[in-house]
Design a protein around this motif. Structure first.
Motif, PDB file in Angstrom:
ATOM      1  N   PHE A 110      24.445  73.385 -21.084  1.00  0.00           N
ATOM      2  CA  PHE A 110      24.472  74.482 -20.125  1.00  0.00           C
ATOM      3  C   PHE A 110      25.337  75.645 -20.610  1.00  0.00           C
ATOM      4  CE2 PHE A 110      23.658  71.157 -16.638  1.00  0.00           C
ATOM      5  CZ  PHE A 110      22.293  71.419 -16.654  1.00  0.00           C
ATOM      6  N   SER A 111      26.305  75.352 -21.464  1.00  0.00           N
ATOM      7  CA  SER A 111      27.245  76.378 -21.907  1.00  0.00           C
ATOM      8  C   SER A 111      26.957  76.896 -23.313  1.00  0.00           C
ATOM      9  CB  SER A 111      28.681  75.831 -21.851  1.00  0.00           C
ATOM     10  OG  SER A 111      28.812  74.672 -22.643  1.00  0.00           O
ATOM     11  N   VAL A 112      26.101  76.213 -24.058  1.00  0.00           N
ATOM     12  CA  VAL A 112      25.761  76.626 -25.418  1.00  0.00           C
ATOM     13  C   VAL A 112      24.403  77.308 -25.415  1.00  0.00           C
ATOM     14  CG1 VAL A 112      25.285  75.826 -27.765  1.00  0.00           C
ATOM     15  CG2 VAL A 112      27.117  74.773 -26.442  1.00  0.00           C
ATOM     16  N   SER A 113      24.313  78.447 -26.091  1.00  0.00           N
ATOM     17  CA  SER A 113      23.032  79.147 -26.183  1.00  0.00           C
ATOM     18  C   SER A 113      21.991  78.257 -26.854  1.00  0.00           C
ATOM     19  CB  SER A 113      23.203  80.433 -26.989  1.00  0.00           C
ATOM     20  OG  SER A 113      21.946  80.966 -27.354  1.00  0.00           O
ATOM     21  N   PRO A 114      20.756  78.230 -26.337  1.00  0.00           N
ATOM     22  CA  PRO A 114      19.708  77.439 -26.997  1.00  0.00           C
ATOM     23  C   PRO A 114      19.494  77.824 -28.455  1.00  0.00           C
ATOM     24  CG  PRO A 114      18.993  78.105 -24.818  1.00  0.00           C
ATOM     25  CD  PRO A 114      20.282  78.822 -25.075  1.00  0.00           C
ATOM     26  N   VAL A 115      19.692  79.090 -28.784  1.00  0.00           N
ATOM     27  CA  VAL A 115      19.558  79.521 -30.181  1.00  0.00           C
ATOM     28  C   VAL A 115      20.599  78.827 -31.052  1.00  0.00           C
ATOM     29  CG1 VAL A 115      19.691  81.497 -31.747  1.00  0.00           C
ATOM     30  CG2 VAL A 115      18.562  81.740 -29.530  1.00  0.00           C
ATOM     31  N   ILE A 116      21.840  78.736 -30.555  1.00  0.00           N
ATOM     32  CA  ILE A 116      22.888  78.038 -31.290  1.00  0.00           C
ATOM     33  C   ILE A 116      22.529  76.567 -31.448  1.00  0.00           C
ATOM     34  CG2 ILE A 116      25.330  77.439 -31.318  1.00  0.00           C
ATOM     35  CD1 ILE A 116      24.728  80.402 -31.738  1.00  0.00           C
ATOM     36  N   SER A 117      21.947  75.979 -30.410  1.00  0.00           N
ATOM     37  CA  SER A 117      21.518  74.574 -30.494  1.00  0.00           C
ATOM     38  C   SER A 117      20.518  74.386 -31.623  1.00  0.00           C
ATOM     39  CB  SER A 117      20.891  74.143 -29.162  1.00  0.00           C
ATOM     40  OG  SER A 117      21.770  74.365 -28.088  1.00  0.00           O
ATOM     41  N   ALA A 212       9.950  70.518 -16.676  1.00  0.00           N
ATOM     42  CA  ALA A 212       9.709  71.961 -16.606  1.00  0.00           C
ATOM     43  C   ALA A 212      10.471  72.699 -17.697  1.00  0.00           C
ATOM     44  CB  ALA A 212      10.090  72.489 -15.225  1.00  0.00           C
ATOM     45  N   ARG A 213      11.737  72.317 -17.903  1.00  0.00           N
ATOM     46  CA  ARG A 213      12.528  72.972 -18.943  1.00  0.00           C
ATOM     47  C   ARG A 213      12.004  72.626 -20.335  1.00  0.00           C
ATOM     48  NH1 ARG A 213      17.757  74.998 -20.033  1.00  0.00           N
ATOM     49  NH2 ARG A 213      17.566  75.855 -22.154  1.00  0.00           N
ATOM     50  N   ALA A 214      11.586  71.383 -20.539  1.00  0.00           N
ATOM     51  CA  ALA A 214      11.082  70.966 -21.848  1.00  0.00           C
ATOM     52  C   ALA A 214       9.830  71.749 -22.226  1.00  0.00           C
ATOM     53  CB  ALA A 214      10.789  69.461 -21.843  1.00  0.00           C
ATOM     54  N   MET A 215       8.930  71.941 -21.275  1.00  0.00           N
ATOM     55  CA  MET A 215       7.678  72.636 -21.574  1.00  0.00           C
ATOM     56  C   MET A 215       7.874  74.148 -21.691  1.00  0.00           C
ATOM     57  SD  MET A 215       4.942  70.456 -19.274  1.00  0.00           S
ATOM     58  CE  MET A 215       3.516  71.184 -20.076  1.00  0.00           C
ATOM     59  N   GLY A 216       8.939  74.673 -21.104  1.00  0.00           N
ATOM     60  CA  GLY A 216       9.162  76.110 -21.158  1.00  0.00           C
ATOM     61  C   GLY A 216      10.236  76.544 -22.133  1.00  0.00           C
ATOM     62  N   GLU A 217      10.844  75.613 -22.855  1.00  0.00           N
ATOM     63  CA  GLU A 217      11.939  75.958 -23.759  1.00  0.00           C
ATOM     64  C   GLU A 217      11.461  76.882 -24.886  1.00  0.00           C
ATOM     65  OE1 GLU A 217      15.326  76.540 -25.754  1.00  0.00           O
ATOM     66  OE2 GLU A 217      15.074  75.797 -23.719  1.00  0.00           O
ATOM     67  N   PHE A 218      12.257  77.918 -25.152  1.00  0.00           N
ATOM     68  CA  PHE A 218      11.882  78.894 -26.178  1.00  0.00           C
ATOM     69  C   PHE A 218      12.929  78.999 -27.284  1.00  0.00           C
ATOM     70  CE2 PHE A 218      12.078  83.157 -27.975  1.00  0.00           C
ATOM     71  CZ  PHE A 218      10.770  83.332 -28.404  1.00  0.00           C
ATOM     72  N   GLY A 219      14.202  79.260 -26.921  1.00  0.00           N
ATOM     73  CA  GLY A 219      15.214  79.613 -27.907  1.00  0.00           C
ATOM     74  C   GLY A 219      15.421  78.576 -28.988  1.00  0.00           C
ATOM     75  N   ALA A 220      15.764  77.344 -28.610  1.00  0.00           N
ATOM     76  CA  ALA A 220      16.056  76.301 -29.596  1.00  0.00           C
ATOM     77  C   ALA A 220      14.806  75.948 -30.404  1.00  0.00           C
ATOM     78  CB  ALA A 220      16.590  75.057 -28.889  1.00  0.00           C
TER      79      ALA A 220
END
Length: 280
Positions: A110-117, A212-220
């Motif tokens: 929740f606190s780390v940007s998906p791009v960083i992940s 819902a989050r898994a199917m819509g995830e973009f950044g990581a």
């Protein structure tokens, strides 16, 4: 009269103007930030008619993106389901050293940007990463392949099930499990016949949000996928490519699948919330 009853009475006796003002403001926000964008997506998707809409969805790259999105969700949701139940059970039912650290780590996505992940996985498994040479030597591919996409999705979605179950299981306490064990039930029987029935709606709620989050995830996913068309593009990545190519009708047509997922998620979420209130 108790303080709770007095508070409820004050709430019911608020001026009608205040109540209606609050309702109108809430509806305006919902309309502006939810219904208008959803309507715009479907309007743009159908701008060139049903034929163009269906052609965009049936296009091979779009079908490949849908397939990969479903595969990714099918991997990440069960993994997070198991992790969420185990973590919540450990945190709610036991005291152990490092418990607070575990709770903090669960909140990390929740606190780390998906791009960083995504970059973390590139650092670990990329060709120039820590494990990259070993993976290349053994002909194993994680980055720019399905395993990397699944790992990145698991990381960004693993708090959802656990975070729904932890407060629920803490509120229920340990009395029923201890009673079942006292009456001779095994740990497995206690889990399936006592624990799971008590948390089933909270569990389903967490699974819905996780999916819902898994199917819509973009950044990581964008970082680890490589954007290989027809191979490593999920639905959000395919929408981005179509939009960047100025193929707006096709982009919004494919995006409407995610919009439909959002609507289904809202309906399912509302139903589960209703059942949780009924069982409270």
């Amino acid at each position: 009269m108790s303080s709770t009853s007095a508070q409820s009475a004050r709430t019911r006796t608020e001026p009608a103007l205040v109540r209606w003002l609050l309702i109108i403001v809430a509806l305006l926000f919902l309309g502006l930030f939810l219904f208008v964008p959803l309507a715009a997506v479907f309007a743009q998707a159908l701008e060139k008619g049903w034929g163009a809409y269906l052609a965009a969805i049936r296009e091979p790259d779009a079908l490949a993106a849908v397939k990969l999105t479903l595969i990714t969700a099918a991997i990440s949701v069960p993994v997070n389901l198991v992790f969420g139940v185990v973590a919540a059970w450990a945190i709610a039912k036991f005291e152990f050293r490092g418990k607070q650290l575990l709770i903090t780590l669960i909140d990390l996505p929740f606190s780390v940007s998906p791009v960083i992940s995504g970059l973390i996985y590139v650092l670990l498994f990329g060709l120039q990463g820590w494990l990259g040479p070993w993976l290349q030597e053994h002909d194993l591919k994680i980055i720019f392949a399905v395993p990397g996409i699944a790992l990145a999705t698991v990381f960004v979605t693993f708090p959802f099930v656990a975070r729904e179950l932890i407060p629920l299981m803490e509120a229920q306490g340990k009395d029923e499990e201890e009673a079942a064990i006292t009456l001779g039930a095994s740990g497995f029987q206690t889990f399936w016949r006592v624990t799971i029935p008590n948390i089933k709606w909270g569990l389903l709620y967490g699974v819905i949000l996780c999916n819902a989050r898994a199917m819509g995830e973009f950044g990581a996913v964008s970082v680890v996928s490589g954007h290989i068309r027809g191979s490593t593009n999920t639905i959000p990545l395919h929408v981005e490519i179509l939009y960047n190519e100025y193929n707006y009708a096709a982009a919004f047509a494919v995006a409407s699948l995610l919009a439909l997922l959002a609507l289904v998620t809202l309906v399912a979420k509302s139903f589960v919330e209703w059942r949780m209130r009924e069982n409270a």
